[in-house]
Design a protein around this motif. Structure first.
Motif, short mmCIF file in Angstrom:
data_model
loop_
_atom_site.label_atom_id
_atom_site.label_comp_id
_atom_site.label_asym_id
_atom_site.label_seq_id
_atom_site.Cartn_x
_atom_site.Cartn_y
_atom_site.Cartn_z
N TYR A 157 0.84 -1.20 0.00
CA TYR A 157 0.00 0.00 0.00
C TYR A 157 0.88 1.25 0.00
O TYR A 157 2.04 1.21 0.43
N ILE A 158 0.30 2.34 -0.47
CA ILE A 158 0.97 3.64 -0.49
C ILE A 158 0.09 4.64 0.26
O ILE A 158 -1.11 4.73 -0.01
N ALA A 159 0.70 5.38 1.17
CA ALA A 159 -0.02 6.43 1.91
C ALA A 159 0.48 7.78 1.42
O ALA A 159 1.65 8.11 1.58
N PHE A 274 -10.94 23.06 0.82
CA PHE A 274 -10.68 22.17 -0.32
C PHE A 274 -10.91 20.73 0.10
O PHE A 274 -10.50 20.33 1.20
N VAL A 275 -11.55 19.95 -0.76
CA VAL A 275 -11.74 18.52 -0.52
C VAL A 275 -11.56 17.78 -1.84
O VAL A 275 -12.08 18.19 -2.88
N ALA A 276 -10.82 16.68 -1.78
CA ALA A 276 -10.67 15.78 -2.93
C ALA A 276 -11.37 14.47 -2.62
O ALA A 276 -11.25 13.92 -1.51
N GLU A 277 -12.10 13.97 -3.59
CA GLU A 277 -12.78 12.68 -3.49
C GLU A 277 -12.45 11.83 -4.71
O GLU A 277 -12.38 12.37 -5.82
N PRO A 278 -12.23 10.52 -4.53
CA PRO A 278 -12.18 9.76 -3.29
C PRO A 278 -10.82 9.92 -2.61
O PRO A 278 -9.88 10.47 -3.20
N MET A 279 -10.71 9.40 -1.40
CA MET A 279 -9.45 9.44 -0.68
C MET A 279 -8.72 8.09 -0.74
O MET A 279 -7.71 7.90 -0.08
N ARG A 280 -9.25 7.18 -1.55
CA ARG A 280 -8.54 5.95 -1.86
C ARG A 280 -8.70 5.65 -3.34
O ARG A 280 -9.79 5.79 -3.90
N TYR A 281 -7.59 5.24 -3.95
CA TYR A 281 -7.62 4.78 -5.34
C TYR A 281 -6.70 3.57 -5.42
O TYR A 281 -5.47 3.70 -5.34
N GLY A 282 -7.29 2.40 -5.53
CA GLY A 282 -6.49 1.17 -5.56
C GLY A 282 -5.69 1.03 -4.28
O GLY A 282 -6.24 1.02 -3.18
N ALA A 283 -4.38 0.95 -4.41
CA ALA A 283 -3.50 0.77 -3.26
C ALA A 283 -3.09 2.10 -2.62
O ALA A 283 -2.35 2.11 -1.64
N LEU A 286 -5.06 8.65 0.45
CA LEU A 286 -4.72 10.04 0.74
C LEU A 286 -5.04 10.34 2.20
O LEU A 286 -6.02 9.83 2.76
N ALA A 287 -4.23 11.19 2.81
CA ALA A 287 -4.47 11.61 4.19
C ALA A 287 -3.97 13.03 4.39
O ALA A 287 -3.00 13.46 3.75
N ASP A 308 -7.50 11.35 10.16
CA ASP A 308 -7.31 10.50 8.98
C ASP A 308 -6.35 9.36 9.29
O ASP A 308 -6.58 8.19 8.95
N ILE A 309 -5.24 9.72 9.93
CA ILE A 309 -4.19 8.73 10.21
C ILE A 309 -4.67 7.69 11.21
O ILE A 309 -4.35 6.49 11.08
N ARG A 310 -5.43 8.10 12.19
CA ARG A 310 -5.96 7.12 13.14
C ARG A 310 -6.87 6.11 12.44
O ARG A 310 -6.81 4.91 12.71
N ILE A 311 -7.69 6.61 11.51
CA ILE A 311 -8.59 5.72 10.78
C ILE A 311 -7.81 4.84 9.81
O ILE A 311 -8.07 3.62 9.69
N LEU A 312 -6.82 5.42 9.12
CA LEU A 312 -6.03 4.65 8.17
C LEU A 312 -5.17 3.61 8.87
O LEU A 312 -5.06 2.46 8.41
N SER A 313 -4.55 3.96 9.97
CA SER A 313 -3.72 2.99 10.70
C SER A 313 -4.57 1.84 11.21
O SER A 313 -4.15 0.67 11.16
N ARG A 314 -5.77 2.14 11.69
CA ARG A 314 -6.69 1.08 12.12
C ARG A 314 -6.98 0.13 10.97
O ARG A 314 -6.99 -1.10 11.15
N ALA A 315 -7.20 0.68 9.77
CA ALA A 315 -7.52 -0.15 8.61
C ALA A 315 -6.35 -1.05 8.23
O ALA A 315 -6.52 -2.25 7.97
#
Length: 394
Positions: A157-159, A274-283, A286-287, A308-315
């Motif tokens: 994965y890439i963060a 500013f908001v970008a969607e989606p925050m995941r694309y394949g592997a 974004l955070a 974001d990082i707390r949610i991503l690290s949990r995942a």
């Protein structure tokens, strides 16, 4: 011939988001490589946010990087709103049972760097030509140049924690990525000064001449801001002019306690939502600022990134610990739900506290009515306080 490295998670960006993610993953036994186009001294030297939500403090505790924060941070039970000299205190602790902590992003970044280096984290600073590739395949990778050498990091994965101007968001195809933006017609002129703060709590002020904020970094170092025109030249803002303007906007009561002195940092920052969607694309995930920007009113930028990082690290931890991909699959949806709520709060508070050049007399009266409503309603003050101390992760 490129040198190839292998890791589980490749993190692009070594600001507080990337550092926090690498530490939380390391605590769970997950291997990472961190890449940044700048060096550590530059990253640590950036003057940014200074008010941490309780959830951000918890994340630093979980990372094992909160010892100095607990020694030097300043817990705050509330803050003040001022409108043409009238003041209303938002009692965070009484209204929510929670507090915030004043501790500079620069200090948080130093603490995380120290912890990561002590734990043997692999960093590549001053990287160029960074390119996330093969994001929708089983073998994603990040290519870059370091010290004249071509390097490829193969990973699971890439963060993308590389900020608004980074490469990560641009790696999402244009027909997939959607962006939403509101650019504000003014900036914040900010200074740092080695003087005690004018108040032991923050003061957000709306004055006919514009917004002002009285904040601090420590008991002896103050951070002050005034709303200014984006076309202003910093050279035209002498310290004397700044102090006079700040005192006027804060009001006589606060100005009576203002200790002035020579500034040692002065800059003008634009404001945008500013908001970008989606925050995941394949592997790629974004955070932080790679995916969203909030105006600094309400101190949400760093805290939103930490969430974001707390949610991503949990995942990612759930994936590697037991093969549970539910949180990975729902990452973008979960995070964006929260992001838009925080964007709403920052936009709402910015709208209340600033002078907009396009505002009619009616809209200015609406600002005053909103302040009066907050001042007279515990329910309204509680809603503001709940947003200020930080919304739940889910």
């Amino acid at each position: 011939m490129a040198r190839t490295l292998k890791t589980q998670v490749c993190i692009i960006g070594s600001g507080p988001s990337g550092l926090l993610l690498s530490q939380l993953l390391a605590n769970a036994g997950i291997d990472t490589v961190v890449i940044d186009r700048k060096d550590r001294a530059h990253i640590e030297g950036r003057i940014r946010a200074g008010v941490l939500e309780q959830g951000t403090v918890t994340a630093l505790e979980e990372a094992g990087a909160a010892d100095r924060l607990h020694r030097e941070g300043l817990p705050h039970d509330g803050f003040e709103l001022a409108f043409d000299g009238d003041r209303h205190r938002i009692d965070l602790k009484a209204l929510t049972g929670k507090t915030v902590t004043v501790y500079g992003q620069t200090e948080m970044t130093k603490d995380l760097f120290d912890k990561r280096h002590a734990d043997g984290q692999i960093f590549f600073f001053d990287a160029s030509d960074v390119s996330p590739r093969d994001l929708t395949t089983a073998k994603p990778r990040v290519a870059f140049t370091h010290g004249g050498e071509s390097i490829i990091v193969e990973c699971d994965y890439i963060a993308g924690c590389d900020g608004f101007h980074g490469v990560s968001r641009r790696a999402i195809p244009a027909d997939v990525l959607r962006t939403f933006e509101r650019v504000y017609p003014f900036g914040w002129l900010g200074i740092l000064v080695e003087r005690p703060p004018v108040s032991h709590e923050l003061i957000y002020a709306n004055h006919a001449r514009g917004f002002a904020l009285a904040s601090m970094r420590s008991a002896t170092r103050s951070r002050y801001y005034v709303q200014c025109d984006l076309k202003d030249d910093i050279a035209d803002w002498s310290d004397d002019r700044f102090w006079e303007e700040l005192a006027t906007r804060l009001g006589a009561d606060a100005a009576a306690n203002l200790q002035t002195g020579p500034s040692f940092e002065k800059s003008i920052a634009p404001l945008r939502s500013f908001v970008a969607e989606p925050m995941r694309y394949g592997a790629l995930f974004l955070a932080g600022d790679a995916a969203h920007i909030v105006p600094p009113t309400g101190a949400k930028g760093l805290n939103l990134a930490a969430a974001d990082i707390r949610i991503l690290s949990r995942a990612l931890i759930a994936h590697y610990a037991d093969g549970n991909d539910h949180h990975i699959d729902t990452y973008s949806e979960t995070v964006l739900r929260r992001v838009w709520k925080v964007e709403r709060f920052s936009w709402q508070l910015s709208t209340l506290m600033h002078q907009f050049p396009e505002n009619s007399p009616f809209e200015k009266r609406m600002q005053r009515a909103e302040f009066d409503y907050l001042s007279g309603s515990e329910t309204a003050s509680r809603a503001l306080a709940e947003n200020y101390v930080g919304l739940p992760l889910d």
